[in-house]
Design a protein around this motif. Sequence first.
Motif, PDB file in Angstrom:
ATOM      1  N   MET A   1    -108.068 -73.801  17.444  1.00 52.27           N
ATOM      2  CA  MET A   1    -107.044 -73.772  18.464  1.00 52.27           C
ATOM      3  C   MET A   1    -105.770 -74.350  17.869  1.00 52.27           C
ATOM      4  O   MET A   1    -105.787 -75.466  17.353  1.00 52.27           O
ATOM      5  CB  MET A   1    -107.536 -74.634  19.624  1.00 52.27           C
ATOM      6  N   LEU A   2    -104.701 -73.560  17.912  1.00 50.32           N
ATOM      7  CA  LEU A   2    -103.430 -74.033  17.369  1.00 50.32           C
ATOM      8  C   LEU A   2    -102.952 -75.237  18.181  1.00 50.32           C
ATOM      9  O   LEU A   2    -102.880 -75.157  19.409  1.00 50.32           O
ATOM     10  CB  LEU A   2    -102.395 -72.900  17.430  1.00 50.32           C
ATOM     11  N   PHE A   3    -102.630 -76.352  17.511  1.00 50.11           N
ATOM     12  CA  PHE A   3    -102.217 -77.549  18.233  1.00 50.11           C
ATOM     13  C   PHE A   3    -100.837 -77.365  18.860  1.00 50.11           C
ATOM     14  O   PHE A   3    -100.624 -77.666  20.029  1.00 50.11           O
ATOM     15  CB  PHE A   3    -102.228 -78.763  17.301  1.00 50.11           C
ATOM     16  N   ASP A   4     -99.901 -76.853  18.081  1.00 50.51           N
ATOM     17  CA  ASP A   4     -98.509 -76.738  18.565  1.00 50.51           C
ATOM     18  C   ASP A   4     -98.004 -75.334  18.290  1.00 50.51           C
ATOM     19  O   ASP A   4     -97.870 -74.937  17.138  1.00 50.51           O
ATOM     20  CB  ASP A   4     -97.655 -77.784  17.831  1.00 50.51           C
ATOM     21  N   ASP A   5     -97.713 -74.592  19.363  1.00 51.98           N
ATOM     22  CA  ASP A   5     -97.233 -73.215  19.179  1.00 51.98           C
ATOM     23  C   ASP A   5     -95.772 -73.161  18.761  1.00 51.98           C
ATOM     24  O   ASP A   5     -95.235 -72.079  18.504  1.00 51.98           O
ATOM     25  CB  ASP A   5     -97.501 -72.358  20.421  1.00 51.98           C
ATOM     26  N   GLY A   6     -95.103 -74.324  18.731  1.00 56.33           N
ATOM     27  CA  GLY A   6     -93.744 -74.393  18.214  1.00 56.33           C
ATOM     28  C   GLY A   6     -92.681 -73.899  19.184  1.00 56.33           C
ATOM     29  O   GLY A   6     -91.491 -73.968  18.879  1.00 56.33           O
ATOM     30  N   ARG A   7     -93.089 -73.440  20.358  1.00 56.05           N
ATOM     31  CA  ARG A   7     -92.116 -72.929  21.316  1.00 56.05           C
ATOM     32  C   ARG A   7     -91.430 -74.061  22.079  1.00 56.05           C
ATOM     33  O   ARG A   7     -92.053 -75.072  22.399  1.00 56.05           O
ATOM     34  CB  ARG A   7     -92.799 -71.979  22.315  1.00 56.05           C
ATOM     35  N   ILE A   8     -90.124 -73.866  22.351  1.00 62.81           N
ATOM     36  CA  ILE A   8     -89.393 -74.801  23.204  1.00 62.81           C
ATOM     37  C   ILE A   8     -89.649 -74.369  24.647  1.00 62.81           C
ATOM     38  O   ILE A   8     -89.407 -73.217  24.993  1.00 62.81           O
ATOM     39  CB  ILE A   8     -87.872 -74.739  22.911  1.00 62.81           C
ATOM     40  N   LYS A   9     -90.165 -75.260  25.454  1.00 62.11           N
ATOM     41  CA  LYS A   9     -90.564 -74.868  26.811  1.00 62.11           C
ATOM     42  C   LYS A   9     -89.791 -75.610  27.895  1.00 62.11           C
ATOM     43  O   LYS A   9     -89.422 -76.779  27.709  1.00 62.11           O
ATOM     44  CB  LYS A   9     -92.066 -75.141  26.995  1.00 62.11           C
ATOM     45  N   THR A  10     -89.569 -74.923  28.996  1.00 66.57           N
ATOM     46  CA  THR A  10     -88.981 -75.572  30.167  1.00 66.57           C
ATOM     47  C   THR A  10     -90.039 -76.465  30.794  1.00 66.57           C
ATOM     48  O   THR A  10     -91.226 -76.394  30.442  1.00 66.57           O
ATOM     49  CB  THR A  10     -88.569 -74.529  31.228  1.00 66.57           C
ATOM     50  N   PHE A  11     -89.611 -77.276  31.772  1.00 66.64           N
ATOM     51  CA  PHE A  11     -90.549 -78.137  32.483  1.00 66.64           C
ATOM     52  C   PHE A  11     -91.730 -77.316  33.025  1.00 66.64           C
ATOM     53  O   PHE A  11     -92.888 -77.678  32.821  1.00 66.64           O
ATOM     54  CB  PHE A  11     -89.827 -78.858  33.627  1.00 66.64           C
ATOM     55  N   ASN A  12     -91.428 -76.212  33.687  1.00 65.91           N
ATOM     56  CA  ASN A  12     -92.495 -75.405  34.288  1.00 65.91           C
ATOM     57  C   ASN A  12     -93.395 -74.746  33.253  1.00 65.91           C
ATOM     58  O   ASN A  12     -94.602 -74.622  33.457  1.00 65.91           O
ATOM     59  CB  ASN A  12     -91.929 -74.364  35.247  1.00 65.91           C
ATOM     60  N   GLU A  13     -92.813 -74.343  32.138  1.00 70.99           N
ATOM     61  CA  GLU A  13     -93.638 -73.728  31.082  1.00 70.99           C
ATOM     62  C   GLU A  13     -94.595 -74.744  30.452  1.00 70.99           C
ATOM     63  O   GLU A  13     -95.697 -74.382  30.029  1.00 70.99           O
ATOM     64  CB  GLU A  13     -92.742 -73.105  30.014  1.00 70.99           C
ATOM     65  N   LYS A  14     -94.158 -76.009  30.404  1.00 69.74           N
ATOM     66  CA  LYS A  14     -95.054 -77.040  29.856  1.00 69.74           C
ATOM     67  C   LYS A  14     -96.283 -77.212  30.734  1.00 69.74           C
ATOM     68  O   LYS A  14     -97.339 -77.647  30.280  1.00 69.74           O
ATOM     69  CB  LYS A  14     -94.317 -78.369  29.726  1.00 69.74           C
ATOM     70  N   LEU A  15     -96.141 -76.907  32.024  1.00 68.62           N
ATOM     71  CA  LEU A  15     -97.289 -76.988  32.936  1.00 68.62           C
ATOM     72  C   LEU A  15     -98.086 -75.686  32.948  1.00 68.62           C
ATOM     73  O   LEU A  15     -99.312 -75.692  32.942  1.00 68.62           O
ATOM     74  CB  LEU A  15     -96.813 -77.300  34.361  1.00 68.62           C
TER      75      LEU A  15
ATOM     76  N   GLY B   1    -100.227 -85.547  32.175  1.00 64.69           N
ATOM     77  CA  GLY B   1    -101.555 -85.169  32.638  1.00 64.69           C
ATOM     78  C   GLY B   1    -101.521 -83.900  33.467  1.00 64.69           C
ATOM     79  O   GLY B   1    -102.520 -83.190  33.553  1.00 64.69           O
ATOM     80  N   ARG B   2    -100.379 -83.582  34.079  1.00 64.64           N
ATOM     81  CA  ARG B   2    -100.313 -82.318  34.843  1.00 64.64           C
ATOM     82  C   ARG B   2    -100.303 -81.121  33.899  1.00 64.64           C
ATOM     83  O   ARG B   2    -100.573 -80.001  34.310  1.00 64.64           O
ATOM     84  CB  ARG B   2     -99.074 -82.285  35.734  1.00 64.64           C
ATOM     85  N   SER B   3     -99.947 -81.392  32.649  1.00 63.82           N
ATOM     86  CA  SER B   3     -99.981 -80.344  31.633  1.00 63.82           C
ATOM     87  C   SER B   3    -101.381 -80.320  31.016  1.00 63.82           C
ATOM     88  O   SER B   3    -101.827 -81.323  30.455  1.00 63.82           O
ATOM     89  CB  SER B   3     -98.916 -80.656  30.573  1.00 63.82           C
ATOM     90  N   ARG B   4    -102.064 -79.192  31.174  1.00 60.33           N
ATOM     91  CA  ARG B   4    -103.433 -79.062  30.647  1.00 60.33           C
ATOM     92  C   ARG B   4    -103.536 -77.764  29.864  1.00 60.33           C
ATOM     93  O   ARG B   4    -103.227 -76.706  30.381  1.00 60.33           O
ATOM     94  CB  ARG B   4    -104.459 -79.025  31.789  1.00 60.33           C
TER      95      ARG B   4
ATOM     96  N   VAL C   1    -103.598 -74.098  41.191  1.00 62.21           N
ATOM     97  CA  VAL C   1    -102.638 -75.043  41.761  1.00 62.21           C
ATOM     98  C   VAL C   1    -101.792 -74.280  42.784  1.00 62.21           C
ATOM     99  O   VAL C   1    -101.399 -73.140  42.527  1.00 62.21           O
ATOM    100  CB  VAL C   1    -101.732 -75.615  40.648  1.00 62.21           C
ATOM    101  N   ARG C   2    -101.512 -74.915  43.943  1.00 60.92           N
ATOM    102  CA  ARG C   2    -100.664 -74.286  44.955  1.00 60.92           C
ATOM    103  C   ARG C   2     -99.362 -73.767  44.366  1.00 60.92           C
ATOM    104  O   ARG C   2     -98.633 -74.500  43.707  1.00 60.92           O
ATOM    105  CB  ARG C   2    -100.305 -75.311  46.037  1.00 60.92           C
ATOM    106  N   GLY C   3     -99.078 -72.510  44.589  1.00 58.97           N
ATOM    107  CA  GLY C   3     -97.798 -71.945  44.168  1.00 58.97           C
ATOM    108  C   GLY C   3     -97.671 -71.708  42.665  1.00 58.97           C
ATOM    109  O   GLY C   3     -96.588 -71.448  42.173  1.00 58.97           O
ATOM    110  N   ALA C   4     -98.759 -71.822  41.925  1.00 58.25           N
ATOM    111  CA  ALA C   4     -98.689 -71.624  40.468  1.00 58.25           C
ATOM    112  C   ALA C   4     -99.873 -70.786  40.007  1.00 58.25           C
ATOM    113  O   ALA C   4    -100.828 -70.581  40.749  1.00 58.25           O
ATOM    114  CB  ALA C   4     -98.691 -72.971  39.756  1.00 58.25           C
ATOM    115  N   ASN C   5     -99.795 -70.327  38.757  1.00 61.58           N
ATOM    116  CA  ASN C   5    -100.870 -69.490  38.249  1.00 61.58           C
ATOM    117  C   ASN C   5    -101.790 -70.244  37.296  1.00 61.58           C
ATOM    118  O   ASN C   5    -102.401 -69.680  36.420  1.00 61.58           O
ATOM    119  CB  ASN C   5    -100.286 -68.254  37.548  1.00 61.58           C
TER     120      ASN C   5
END
Length: 240
Positions: A43-57, A84-87, A157-161
């Motif tokens: 499993m790749l540890f870091d995909d190297g992408r810059i993410k917004t707050f929502n993308e991090k979740l 912890g909300r990021s899984r 999660v409510r309202g998310a995928n």
Amino acid sequence: MEEDSVSVIDTLPVGVRSLLKAYPDFIKEYKDSFLVLHDSSVMLFDDGRIKTFNEKLDDADPEDMFAFKYDMNAKKPEYLQDAGRSRCEPLFKKMYGSNEAEVRRKLVSVEWFGEKVLFTPVNGAADSLRAVAAEIAQYPELKPYLKSSGTFYWRKVRGANRQSAHSYGITIDIGVSNSDYWLWKNPGKAETDSIVYANHMPMQLVSIFEKHGFIWGGRWYHYDTMHFEFRPEILFSTKK
Ligand SMILES: [Zn+2]
């Protein structure tokens, strides 16, 4: 030239070290930017992408799980700090089960103050919850905060995928009548808006959970103070 293993470990990113320490039954080693699992998958540890707050979740790689600060000394969480909300969903599904039936098959019953709750024994989660219960039992004043309103529940999660942490059997909600949730107190607010904090859970209760590997939803900017989740890697990452 061979380096001794201790110094190699020290040079690993703190997130990698925390994962290796928290989940030795699944993660064997870190090699060439990949987590190597015992089943030989990587499993790749870091995909190297810059993410917004929502993308991090919503689209977290293992590295993103450590993007936020879990501050055990702060009186309230800092803006958008939701540790912890990021899984990383592929990792969690690998460990706990990739669908409802797979997770459910592993669950065991844990005695919780006159109730029986379902929890996963994987990674020592159920035993950790038992240890929490044994310690809390020494403090009768915590009784009003203990009634469970749910552990295992396979859902998004409510309202998310993304899958809720309750889907994996690593999470317990307690003391609803004394709990606070960011949207109850800040109705209509979006996730990146500034919001007002609230908490009525005793910190003594929080400390006992944290001591046994659980993070608390009350340390999230988007707080959910009834929510305790078995996430030893987050706690390990706060210690140097
Ligand atoms: Zn919850």
